[in-house]
Write a protein that holds these residues in place. Structure first.
Motif, PDB file in Angstrom:
ATOM      1  N   MET A 108      53.026  75.255  66.837  1.00 33.48           N
ATOM      2  CA  MET A 108      51.472  75.005  66.905  1.00 33.48           C
ATOM      3  C   MET A 108      51.369  75.847  65.642  1.00 33.48           C
ATOM      4  N   ARG A 109      52.221  76.734  64.955  1.00 32.23           N
ATOM      5  CA  ARG A 109      52.045  77.404  63.845  1.00 32.23           C
ATOM      6  C   ARG A 109      51.864  76.451  62.497  1.00 32.23           C
ATOM      7  N   HIS A 110      52.382  75.344  62.779  1.00 38.07           N
ATOM      8  CA  HIS A 110      52.214  74.547  61.702  1.00 38.07           C
ATOM      9  C   HIS A 110      50.976  73.718  61.518  1.00 38.07           C
ATOM     10  N   PRO A 111      50.417  73.961  60.456  1.00 35.71           N
ATOM     11  CA  PRO A 111      48.881  73.420  60.450  1.00 35.71           C
ATOM     12  C   PRO A 111      49.031  71.737  60.413  1.00 35.71           C
ATOM     13  N   GLY A 112      50.088  71.238  60.405  1.00 35.06           N
ATOM     14  CA  GLY A 112      49.799  69.535  60.735  1.00 35.06           C
ATOM     15  C   GLY A 112      49.972  69.127  62.011  1.00 35.06           C
ATOM     16  N   ILE A 113      50.440  69.982  63.060  1.00 30.17           N
ATOM     17  CA  ILE A 113      50.378  69.650  64.520  1.00 30.17           C
ATOM     18  C   ILE A 113      49.237  69.725  65.110  1.00 30.17           C
ATOM     19  N   ARG A 114      48.694  68.766  65.917  1.00 28.69           N
ATOM     20  CA  ARG A 114      47.316  68.697  66.520  1.00 28.69           C
ATOM     21  C   ARG A 114      47.699  69.426  67.599  1.00 28.69           C
ATOM     22  N   GLU A 115      48.703  68.779  68.684  1.00 19.89           N
ATOM     23  CA  GLU A 115      48.865  69.299  69.874  1.00 19.89           C
ATOM     24  C   GLU A 115      50.479  68.934  70.177  1.00 19.89           C
ATOM     25  N   CYS A 116      51.096  69.791  71.143  1.00 27.10           N
ATOM     26  CA  CYS A 116      52.307  69.426  71.369  1.00 27.10           C
ATOM     27  C   CYS A 116      52.748  69.653  72.925  1.00 27.10           C
ATOM     28  N   LEU A 117      54.080  69.422  73.370  1.00 28.04           N
ATOM     29  CA  LEU A 117      54.294  69.759  74.548  1.00 28.04           C
ATOM     30  C   LEU A 117      56.105  69.600  74.595  1.00 28.04           C
ATOM     31  N   ALA A 118      56.743  70.809  75.196  1.00 23.71           N
ATOM     32  CA  ALA A 118      57.997  70.552  75.252  1.00 23.71           C
ATOM     33  C   ALA A 118      58.556  70.500  76.537  1.00 23.71           C
ATOM     34  N   ILE A 119      59.532  69.639  76.918  1.00 22.39           N
ATOM     35  CA  ILE A 119      60.418  69.538  78.053  1.00 22.39           C
ATOM     36  C   ILE A 119      61.946  69.781  78.000  1.00 22.39           C
ATOM     37  N   GLY A 120      62.434  69.643  79.000  1.00 20.43           N
ATOM     38  CA  GLY A 120      63.907  69.850  78.952  1.00 20.43           C
ATOM     39  C   GLY A 120      64.495  68.385  79.205  1.00 20.43           C
ATOM     40  N   VAL A 121      65.551  67.944  78.519  1.00 23.02           N
ATOM     41  CA  VAL A 121      66.356  66.487  78.580  1.00 23.02           C
ATOM     42  C   VAL A 121      67.764  66.870  78.916  1.00 23.02           C
ATOM     43  N   ARG A 169      76.256  68.559  76.502  1.00 28.12           N
ATOM     44  CA  ARG A 169      77.241  69.459  75.854  1.00 28.12           C
ATOM     45  C   ARG A 169      76.568  70.896  76.466  1.00 28.12           C
ATOM     46  N   LYS A 170      75.158  71.018  76.454  1.00 24.19           N
ATOM     47  CA  LYS A 170      74.255  72.185  76.743  1.00 24.19           C
ATOM     48  C   LYS A 170      73.880  72.069  78.142  1.00 24.19           C
ATOM     49  N   GLY A 171      73.864  70.924  78.691  1.00 25.70           N
ATOM     50  CA  GLY A 171      73.285  70.829  80.085  1.00 25.70           C
ATOM     51  C   GLY A 171      71.757  70.165  79.782  1.00 25.70           C
ATOM     52  N   GLU A 172      70.863  71.041  79.126  1.00 31.14           N
ATOM     53  CA  GLU A 172      69.707  70.466  78.839  1.00 31.14           C
ATOM     54  C   GLU A 172      69.385  70.904  77.298  1.00 31.14           C
ATOM     55  N   ALA A 173      68.569  70.085  76.893  1.00 31.34           N
ATOM     56  CA  ALA A 173      68.062  70.552  75.529  1.00 31.34           C
ATOM     57  C   ALA A 173      66.665  70.247  75.370  1.00 31.34           C
ATOM     58  N   VAL A 174      65.836  70.868  74.388  1.00 36.38           N
ATOM     59  CA  VAL A 174      64.638  70.937  74.235  1.00 36.38           C
ATOM     60  C   VAL A 174      64.208  69.864  73.598  1.00 36.38           C
ATOM     61  N   LYS A 175      63.040  69.123  74.154  1.00 35.35           N
ATOM     62  CA  LYS A 175      62.522  67.800  73.251  1.00 35.35           C
ATOM     63  C   LYS A 175      61.119  68.184  73.360  1.00 35.35           C
ATOM     64  N   LEU A 176      60.585  68.178  72.055  1.00 36.47           N
ATOM     65  CA  LEU A 176      59.232  68.376  71.719  1.00 36.47           C
ATOM     66  C   LEU A 176      58.479  67.188  71.284  1.00 36.47           C
ATOM     67  N   PHE A 177      57.121  66.932  72.025  1.00 34.87           N
ATOM     68  CA  PHE A 177      56.309  65.794  71.778  1.00 34.87           C
ATOM     69  C   PHE A 177      55.286  66.352  70.759  1.00 34.87           C
ATOM     70  N   VAL A 178      54.923  65.549  69.995  1.00 36.06           N
ATOM     71  CA  VAL A 178      53.719  66.044  69.128  1.00 36.06           C
ATOM     72  C   VAL A 178      52.678  65.096  68.977  1.00 36.06           C
ATOM     73  N   SER A 179      51.579  65.230  68.788  1.00 42.36           N
ATOM     74  CA  SER A 179      50.567  64.276  68.022  1.00 42.36           C
ATOM     75  C   SER A 179      50.101  65.243  66.710  1.00 42.36           C
ATOM     76  N   LEU A 180      49.926  64.604  65.771  1.00 41.15           N
ATOM     77  CA  LEU A 180      49.713  65.110  64.516  1.00 41.15           C
ATOM     78  C   LEU A 180      48.164  65.159  63.930  1.00 41.15           C
ATOM     79  N   ARG A 181      47.985  66.180  62.870  1.00 39.97           N
ATOM     80  CA  ARG A 181      46.894  66.201  62.207  1.00 39.97           C
ATOM     81  C   ARG A 181      47.257  65.665  60.867  1.00 39.97           C
ATOM     82  N   ASP A 182      48.323  65.883  60.429  1.00 38.71           N
ATOM     83  CA  ASP A 182      48.906  65.375  59.104  1.00 38.71           C
ATOM     84  C   ASP A 182      49.989  64.339  59.392  1.00 38.71           C
ATOM     85  N   PRO A 183      49.622  62.995  59.094  1.00 44.06           N
ATOM     86  CA  PRO A 183      50.371  61.727  59.405  1.00 44.06           C
ATOM     87  C   PRO A 183      51.753  61.840  58.453  1.00 44.06           C
ATOM     88  N   ALA A 184      51.648  62.398  57.460  1.00 43.37           N
ATOM     89  CA  ALA A 184      52.871  62.544  56.715  1.00 43.37           C
ATOM     90  C   ALA A 184      53.942  63.295  57.345  1.00 43.37           C
TER      91      ALA A 184
END
Length: 543
Positions: free
Chosen positions: A458-471, A475-490
């Protein structure tokens, strides 16, 4: 250190002769009868009017409807003036409230009505078809109907033979014999159902004592010189009163303070909230992360007069640090985060402008509240070491309604409640909620807390909201996946991952990023990791 369990709260209860939650309203109506208590839409109620109407409703319930102390009354209402009238009236009559979400599906409503054994329900008339679908599977025999604009345009006649209009109930109750408040601090006052994120929704049993204790604990913190002036302060309250945080703070504690509270009918309607902000010289606002994001992105937000705003209270879900920083930069007022849970009536700790503050921390435990941070073996954690937060205090529930096994899993014989939250406590006693225990991600044997990933993203000004989960990751057992909605569509996934890499150590950096138009939220605006985890699980099973 907090005062012992026999300390401050017990003395306050004795001093005020509290025997029923309604006594909060009794005192407020005596001390400042003409002061506005609640406003909603175009209408307001003074404390004297609120007491008179709630008294009439209590009389109706006992003398006209024939309901007995201890029977359960479901309230299936959005924010309205009818809500505090009905809540305080039912509590005065000795009934047990069952807060019920008006957005429930038939299945969710069936479960709550059957589980609680509610024999009566007050609901919006437009929800009657939904109730009729499930009524046969419940014990409900008394129906009370109201409309959104009942206060402005009261309706008394009812075409349903087994139902009574709410305004007619008040009229009949006003003509019924007087009724004293049903005494008994240990009587059950509220069945507040948990969200059901870890299984079936359970009813937390909250007594008059536990609810009053939490009001007293909150007032001890906020009614200090230099913080609030209830004679002039106005609170904007968008969160639904059927939610435990809003019920306790915006309804019960507001009355205990003698504070004018403006409840918003639909907290998802940002235009309605903006309109209330323009209408009232508000000094307080309560909400949660997604609400603050939505308001800051509203085109009229910068036109609001924030000169009276003292602070904003955040609860009901974690506050993203960057969201708090943006809010203060735009309004000049800080977002002060607190923490609570249904099983604790609900407030455990919160920040104020006069208490020691540390960014990302939720304050120290309330008076008379003991906390422990325990490791997996049940041993106390060192200072600044994360572990499961456990607490004990007069606000803790009796247990889960008719579920002794589930109660035993979270509440021990000495009254210690296991919260399921990972927290740490610093040398000054301030608490930081690291994450939910069940949300922790295990990457190559290392713990990753989603909140930390989200704060970095969320320190990125182009991100509106986000949620992280494990998938799952081979190799690593779990990895981090990030879901985001954007303020900056680019903005794209690669740029987001690169940004996270600047702020996180390697194993915490998301391996995957998925961009969504909107992130899933509950009816109160709390973002739902569970839905994203379920979605990923279904994708994995299908592949």
């Amino acid at each position: 250190m907090p005062i012992t369990a026999e300390g401050y709260v017990a003395r306050q209860i004795a001093e005020h002769a509290y025997q029923n939650v309604h006594d909060l309203l009794r005192d407020a109506a005596r001390q400042h009868p003409e002061r506005p208590a609640f406003s909603c839409g175009p209408s307001s109620l003074s404390f004297a009017e609120l007491e008179r109407h709630s008294d009439a409703f209590a009389r109706y319930l006992r003398h006209c409807a024939g309901l007995q102390a201890g029977e359960r009354l479901a309230l299936m209402l959005p924010n309205s003036l009818q809500y505090p009238i009905a809540a305080f009236g039912a509590l005065k009559a000795g009934l047990v409230l069952v807060n019920t979400n008006p957005q429930y599906t038939a299945g969710e409503l069936t479960h709550q009505l059957r589980d609680s054994g509610a024999v009566a329900i007050l609901l919006l008339d437009r929800l009657l078809p939904l109730l009729r679908k499930v009524q046969g599977d419940s014990a409900v025999r008394q129906l009370l109907l109201t409309s959104v604009d009942d206060i402005e345009q009261p309706q008394y006649a009812c075409d349903e033979p087994d139902a009574t209009r709410f305004m007619q109930a008040l009229r009949l109750g006003a003509e019924a014999p007087p009724l004293d408040a049903e005494p008994g601090l240990e009587r059950l006052a509220l069945l507040q159902y948990t969200g059901g994120t870890t299984g079936v929704s359970k009813g937390a049993m909250l007594t008059h004592h536990s609810l009053l204790a939490n009001v007293i604990q909150t007032l001890e913190l906020f009614m200090r010189p230099g913080l609030l002036d209830p004679a002039t302060d106005v609170r904007i309250a968008p969160l639904p009163l059927y939610h435990i945080m809003a019920f306790a703070t915006n309804c019960l504690s507001s009355v205990g303070m003698g504070l004018h509270t403006v409840v918003i009918r639909d907290g998802r309607n940002l235009d309605e909230i903006i309109g209330a902000m323009r209408r009232y010289p508000f000094s307080l606002l309560s909400g949660l992360n997604s609400l603050f994001v939505g308001l800051m992105n509203h085109p009229d937000f910068t036109s609001i007069d924030f000169s009276h705003l003292k602070w904003v209270t955040s609860g009901g879900g974690p506050l993203n640090l960057e969201v708090g920083r943006r809010w203060q930069a735009l309004t000049g007022a800080p977002v002060l985060e607190g923490f609570g849970l249904t099983e604790a009536s609900p407030v455990v700790c919160t920040n104020t402008r006069l208490t020691p503050y540390r960014e990302g921390f939720v304050g120290a435990a309330l008076v008379d509240t003991e906390v422990r941070i325990l490791d997996e073996e049940g041993n106390p954690c060192a200072v600044d070491e994360p572990g499961e937060l456990c607490l004990r205090g007069p606000q803790v529930m009796l247990g889960y309604w008719q579920r002794p096994e589930e109660t035993a899993q979270v509440l021990d014989a000495d009254g210690w409640l296991r919260t399921g939250d990972i927290a740490l406590q610093d040398a000054n006693g301030l608490l930081k909620i690291v994450d939910r225990k069940k949300d922790m991600i295990l990457v190559s044997g290392f713990n990753v807390f989603p909140n930390e990933v989200e704060d970095a993203a969320m320190r990125h000004p182009g991100i509106r909201e986000c949620l992280a989960i494990g998938v799952p990751d081979a190799r690593k057992g779990e990895a981090v996946k990030l879901f985001v909605s954007l303020r900056d569509p680019a903005l794209d996934a690669a740029a987001i991952i690169a940004h996270c890499r600047e702020h996180l150590t390697g194993y915490k950096v998301p391996s995957q990023v998925e961009i969504l138009d909107e992130l899933p939220k509950s009816s109160v605006g709390k973002m739902l990791r569970r839905e994203l985890r379920d979605r990923e699980r279904q994708r994995s099973d299908a592949s």
